[in-house]
Design a protein around this motif. Structure first.
Motif, PDB file in Angstrom:
ATOM      1  N   TRP A  96       0.549  -1.519   0.335  1.00  0.00           N
ATOM      2  CA  TRP A  96      -0.074  -0.196  -0.402  1.00  0.00           C
ATOM      3  C   TRP A  96       0.855   1.131   0.338  1.00  0.00           C
ATOM      4  CZ3 TRP A  96      -5.034  -0.946  -1.110  1.00  0.00           C
ATOM      5  CH2 TRP A  96      -5.318  -2.308  -1.374  1.00  0.00           C
ATOM      6  N   THR A  97       2.258   1.398  -0.648  1.00  0.00           N
ATOM      7  CA  THR A  97       3.106   2.221  -0.818  1.00  0.00           C
ATOM      8  C   THR A  97       3.763   2.600  -1.998  1.00  0.00           C
ATOM      9  OG1 THR A  97       3.884   3.832   0.824  1.00  0.00           O
ATOM     10  CG2 THR A  97       4.223   1.464   0.519  1.00  0.00           C
ATOM     11  N   GLU A  98       4.151   3.247  -2.298  1.00  0.00           N
ATOM     12  CA  GLU A  98       5.558   3.357  -3.525  1.00  0.00           C
ATOM     13  C   GLU A  98       6.494   2.878  -3.658  1.00  0.00           C
ATOM     14  OE1 GLU A  98       8.128   6.713  -5.673  1.00  0.00           O
ATOM     15  OE2 GLU A  98       7.261   7.198  -4.702  1.00  0.00           O
ATOM     16  N   GLN A  99       7.163   1.990  -4.295  1.00  0.00           N
ATOM     17  CA  GLN A  99       7.807   0.958  -3.879  1.00  0.00           C
ATOM     18  C   GLN A  99       9.362   1.314  -4.520  1.00  0.00           C
ATOM     19  OE1 GLN A  99       7.121  -2.146  -2.269  1.00  0.00           O
ATOM     20  NE2 GLN A  99       5.182  -1.365  -2.923  1.00  0.00           N
ATOM     21  N   ARG A 100      11.147   1.321  -3.385  1.00  0.00           N
ATOM     22  CA  ARG A 100      11.794   2.356  -4.187  1.00  0.00           C
ATOM     23  C   ARG A 100      12.439   1.624  -3.162  1.00  0.00           C
ATOM     24  NH1 ARG A 100      13.833   7.041   0.408  1.00  0.00           N
ATOM     25  NH2 ARG A 100      15.741   6.247  -0.513  1.00  0.00           N
ATOM     26  N   VAL A 101      13.915   1.764  -4.326  1.00  0.00           N
ATOM     27  CA  VAL A 101      15.150   1.330  -3.929  1.00  0.00           C
ATOM     28  C   VAL A 101      15.774   2.009  -2.611  1.00  0.00           C
ATOM     29  CG1 VAL A 101      17.585   0.510  -4.693  1.00  0.00           C
ATOM     30  CG2 VAL A 101      15.299   0.013  -6.088  1.00  0.00           C
ATOM     31  N   TYR A 102      16.956   1.513  -1.825  1.00  0.00           N
ATOM     32  CA  TYR A 102      17.027   1.965  -0.742  1.00  0.00           C
ATOM     33  C   TYR A 102      18.462   1.548  -0.874  1.00  0.00           C
ATOM     34  CZ  TYR A 102      12.825   3.177   1.159  1.00  0.00           C
ATOM     35  OH  TYR A 102      11.531   3.593   1.366  1.00  0.00           O
ATOM     36  N   GLY A 103      20.196   2.571  -0.385  1.00  0.00           N
ATOM     37  CA  GLY A 103      21.194   2.136   0.126  1.00  0.00           C
ATOM     38  C   GLY A 103      20.669   0.798   1.330  1.00  0.00           C
ATOM     39  N   LEU A 104      21.851   0.751   1.802  1.00  0.00           N
ATOM     40  CA  LEU A 104      22.043  -0.634   2.836  1.00  0.00           C
ATOM     41  C   LEU A 104      22.031   0.287   4.074  1.00  0.00           C
ATOM     42  CD1 LEU A 104      22.100  -3.449   4.109  1.00  0.00           C
ATOM     43  CD2 LEU A 104      24.847  -3.471   4.069  1.00  0.00           C
ATOM     44  N   GLN A 105      22.651   1.663   3.862  1.00  0.00           N
ATOM     45  CA  GLN A 105      23.062   1.925   5.079  1.00  0.00           C
ATOM     46  C   GLN A 105      22.409   3.812   4.804  1.00  0.00           C
ATOM     47  OE1 GLN A 105      24.720   1.362   8.021  1.00  0.00           O
ATOM     48  NE2 GLN A 105      25.688  -0.533   6.017  1.00  0.00           N
ATOM     49  N   ASP A 106      20.609   3.602   4.129  1.00  0.00           N
ATOM     50  CA  ASP A 106      20.084   4.679   4.155  1.00  0.00           C
ATOM     51  C   ASP A 106      19.416   4.675   5.691  1.00  0.00           C
ATOM     52  OD1 ASP A 106      17.729   6.490   3.692  1.00  0.00           O
ATOM     53  OD2 ASP A 106      17.770   5.946   1.372  1.00  0.00           O
ATOM     54  N   PRO A 107      19.370   5.500   6.073  1.00  0.00           N
ATOM     55  CA  PRO A 107      18.417   5.666   7.379  1.00  0.00           C
ATOM     56  C   PRO A 107      17.200   6.026   7.073  1.00  0.00           C
ATOM     57  CG  PRO A 107      19.076   7.728   6.837  1.00  0.00           C
ATOM     58  CD  PRO A 107      19.472   7.417   5.870  1.00  0.00           C
ATOM     59  N   GLU A 108      16.907   6.056   5.486  1.00  0.00           N
ATOM     60  CA  GLU A 108      15.388   5.217   6.060  1.00  0.00           C
ATOM     61  C   GLU A 108      14.711   4.259   5.018  1.00  0.00           C
ATOM     62  OE1 GLU A 108      13.985   8.852   3.174  1.00  0.00           O
ATOM     63  OE2 GLU A 108      13.897  10.391   4.329  1.00  0.00           O
ATOM     64  N   LEU A 109      15.997   3.320   5.072  1.00  0.00           N
ATOM     65  CA  LEU A 109      15.586   2.137   5.067  1.00  0.00           C
ATOM     66  C   LEU A 109      14.587   1.055   5.902  1.00  0.00           C
ATOM     67  CD1 LEU A 109      16.265  -0.510   3.311  1.00  0.00           C
ATOM     68  CD2 LEU A 109      17.750  -0.808   4.880  1.00  0.00           C
ATOM     69  N   PRO A 110      13.222   0.982   5.235  1.00  0.00           N
ATOM     70  CA  PRO A 110      12.197  -0.048   5.549  1.00  0.00           C
ATOM     71  C   PRO A 110      13.305  -1.081   6.123  1.00  0.00           C
ATOM     72  CG  PRO A 110      11.264   0.555   3.928  1.00  0.00           C
ATOM     73  CD  PRO A 110      13.089   1.122   4.173  1.00  0.00           C
ATOM     74  N   THR A 111      13.438  -1.702   7.536  1.00  0.00           N
ATOM     75  CA  THR A 111      14.029  -3.022   7.986  1.00  0.00           C
ATOM     76  C   THR A 111      13.134  -4.051   8.063  1.00  0.00           C
ATOM     77  OG1 THR A 111      13.168  -2.397  10.061  1.00  0.00           O
ATOM     78  CG2 THR A 111      15.477  -1.532   9.564  1.00  0.00           C
ATOM     79  N   ARG A 112      11.369  -4.031   7.833  1.00  0.00           N
ATOM     80  CA  ARG A 112      10.631  -4.837   7.868  1.00  0.00           C
ATOM     81  C   ARG A 112      10.052  -4.889   6.500  1.00  0.00           C
ATOM     82  NH1 ARG A 112       7.231  -8.154  11.763  1.00  0.00           N
ATOM     83  NH2 ARG A 112       9.190  -7.953  13.460  1.00  0.00           N
ATOM     84  N   ALA A 113       9.894  -5.881   5.682  1.00  0.00           N
ATOM     85  CA  ALA A 113       8.830  -5.791   4.130  1.00  0.00           C
ATOM     86  C   ALA A 113       8.078  -6.874   4.471  1.00  0.00           C
ATOM     87  CB  ALA A 113      10.726  -6.144   3.457  1.00  0.00           C
ATOM     88  N   LYS A 114       7.349  -6.221   3.302  1.00  0.00           N
ATOM     89  CA  LYS A 114       6.152  -7.349   3.211  1.00  0.00           C
ATOM     90  C   LYS A 114       6.549  -9.077   2.318  1.00  0.00           C
ATOM     91  CE  LYS A 114       2.868  -6.265   6.514  1.00  0.00           C
ATOM     92  NZ  LYS A 114       2.298  -6.594   7.410  1.00  0.00           N
ATOM     93  N   ILE A 115       6.417  -9.950   2.470  1.00  0.00           N
ATOM     94  CA  ILE A 115       6.796 -10.799   1.370  1.00  0.00           C
ATOM     95  C   ILE A 115       8.163 -11.705   1.267  1.00  0.00           C
ATOM     96  CG2 ILE A 115       5.889 -12.601  -0.656  1.00  0.00           C
ATOM     97  CD1 ILE A 115       3.604 -10.781  -0.502  1.00  0.00           C
ATOM     98  N   LYS A 116       9.048 -10.390   1.024  1.00  0.00           N
ATOM     99  CA  LYS A 116      10.734 -10.649   0.708  1.00  0.00           C
ATOM    100  C   LYS A 116      11.197  -9.374  -0.214  1.00  0.00           C
ATOM    101  CE  LYS A 116       8.911  -9.343  -4.255  1.00  0.00           C
ATOM    102  NZ  LYS A 116       7.527  -8.660  -4.147  1.00  0.00           N
ATOM    103  N   THR A 117      12.317  -9.184   0.423  1.00  0.00           N
ATOM    104  CA  THR A 117      13.372  -8.396  -0.054  1.00  0.00           C
ATOM    105  C   THR A 117      14.550  -9.270  -0.519  1.00  0.00           C
ATOM    106  OG1 THR A 117      13.059  -7.129   2.283  1.00  0.00           O
ATOM    107  CG2 THR A 117      15.129  -6.907   1.467  1.00  0.00           C
ATOM    108  N   GLN A 118      14.887  -8.004  -1.470  1.00  0.00           N
ATOM    109  CA  GLN A 118      16.038  -7.702  -3.208  1.00  0.00           C
ATOM    110  C   GLN A 118      17.104  -6.855  -2.700  1.00  0.00           C
ATOM    111  OE1 GLN A 118      15.763 -10.917  -5.702  1.00  0.00           O
ATOM    112  NE2 GLN A 118      17.724  -9.955  -5.462  1.00  0.00           N
ATOM    113  N   SER A 119      18.482  -7.989  -3.550  1.00  0.00           N
ATOM    114  CA  SER A 119      19.535  -7.083  -3.072  1.00  0.00           C
ATOM    115  C   SER A 119      20.289  -7.113  -4.408  1.00  0.00           C
ATOM    116  CB  SER A 119      19.986  -7.488  -1.618  1.00  0.00           C
ATOM    117  OG  SER A 119      20.871  -8.101  -2.036  1.00  0.00           O
ATOM    118  N   TRP A 120      21.421  -6.297  -3.945  1.00  0.00           N
ATOM    119  CA  TRP A 120      21.899  -6.093  -4.755  1.00  0.00           C
ATOM    120  C   TRP A 120      23.098  -5.349  -4.591  1.00  0.00           C
ATOM    121  CZ3 TRP A 120      24.117  -8.296  -9.330  1.00  0.00           C
ATOM    122  CH2 TRP A 120      24.490  -7.108 -10.594  1.00  0.00           C
ATOM    123  N   ASN A 121      24.145  -6.099  -5.034  1.00  0.00           N
ATOM    124  CA  ASN A 121      25.244  -5.049  -4.572  1.00  0.00           C
ATOM    125  C   ASN A 121      26.989  -4.766  -6.088  1.00  0.00           C
ATOM    126  OD1 ASN A 121      28.105  -4.927  -3.978  1.00  0.00           O
ATOM    127  ND2 ASN A 121      28.602  -6.711  -2.586  1.00  0.00           N
TER     128      ASN A 121
END
Length: 321
Positions: A96-121
């Motif tokens: 129920w919100t806009e999806q966006r990409v965060y940096g690992l150290q981004d202070p706005e990074l939501p630590t809890r995700a619904k269903i899945k989290t995808q990471s990319w180095n």
């Protein structure tokens, strides 16, 4: 870890039911016993291409029902996503919100995700996916918390039963979870979607259900022009000017029930649609459209005190949900 009757249990060493005492990442069947609650928790860890598939069942062997809370098939696992100076990004799915990409150290990074989290180095070109493949029965969350070390996070996978009671002598399964590593995050997401679809078997429309919601440049609810007149006029304009775009439906929202008050589902709104239900449906069909009405039986307006009182007397109303 799992929450039983309000208490978080972190079972000790499991009983490994496999051919040999192997490392947990090599897979196998693990059993945890929470003796004071009469609960047996069986986990199956299955090696798959590029990662692990985790499923489990909770068995209540006691004499009383047990309240289940958050259950963690994966709890506080240290994950190395990269090293110092690496550019690491994450896509934690938010409902129920806009999806966006965060940096690992981004202070706005939501630590809890619904269903899945995808990471990319982006530096090392490595991808990691932490995702539930099933998610229909229990609220599923993937929790990723950045650690103090560069490029490191702490991962947990959570199925939240939200206080649901597991009856004595019964069992319940948690949702299936997978952890994958690879080199293509897009391929991982596409593979996840296919695997989830194969398991859940969602019902998919044979074609995209394109429709018009009935809104317009005038207030057809409180204004001087009736919703019926505005809607039928716009349907004619859609046919004349937007032919070939595949608009098939008229979705009528809030204007079909009395007073536009949720709860009056079976009371017709003669102010907005004065010709009545049958005549309106016929007129919509004659213009070449399929009529549809919005209804939300889970939703009752507080402006209907008699209905609210009736539902409360039957213990059928939940407030503040």
């Amino acid at each position: 870890a799992l929450l039983l009757n309000g208490t978080l249990h972190t079972p000790g060493a499991p009983t490994v039911r496999s051919d040999k005492q192997a490392d947990i990442l090599a897979g196998g069947h693990l059993s945890f016993v929470i003796a004071e609650q009469g609960v047996l928790w069986d986990l199956e860890i299955q090696p798959i291409a590029g990662g692990l598939l985790v499923s489990s069942q909770i068995h209540n062997r006691g004499d009383e029902a047990v309240a289940l809370g958050e259950v963690f098939p994966i709890h506080s696992m240290r994950i190395e996503l990269g090293g110092a100076g690496d550019e690491i990004c994450l896509l934690p799915y938010q409902s129920w919100t806009e999806q966006r990409v965060y940096g690992l150290q981004d202070p706005e990074l939501p630590t809890r995700a619904k269903i899945k989290t995808q990471s990319w180095n982006r530096t090392r070109r490595t991808a990691l996916q932490a995702a539930f493949l099933t998610f229909e029965d229990v609220d599923t969350n993937v929790i990723i918390e950045p650690a103090a070390e560069d490029g490191v996070c702490i991962l947990s996978a959570c199925c939240d039963f939200d206080g649901w009671y597991l009856p004595a002598g019964k069992s319940v399964a948690t949702e299936q979870f997978q952890l994958l590593v690879g080199s293509d995050p897009y391929a991982q997401l596409e593979d996840w979607a296919q695997q989830a679809a194969d398991r859940i078997q969602p019902k998919i429309w044979p074609s995209n259900p394109h429709g018009w919601l009935g809104w317009s440049w005038v207030d057809a609810v409180n204004g001087s022009e009736s919703y019926e007149r505005v809607a039928l006029g716009n349907l004619a304009a859609i046919q004349q000017r937007l032919g070939g775009l595949g608009i098939e439906y008229l979705w009528t929202s809030m204007n079909n029930f009395e007073g536009s008050q949720p709860g009056n589902w079976l009371k017709w709104n003669h102010r907005c649609i004065p010709s009545g239900r049958e005549a309106f449906l016929q007129a919509v069909g004659e213009q070449g459209f399929i009529p549809g009405f919005w209804i939300g039986p889970f939703y009752i307006s507080s402006a209907l005190p008699d209905l609210v009182a009736e539902l409360e007397a039957a213990d059928a109303l939940l407030r503040g949900a």
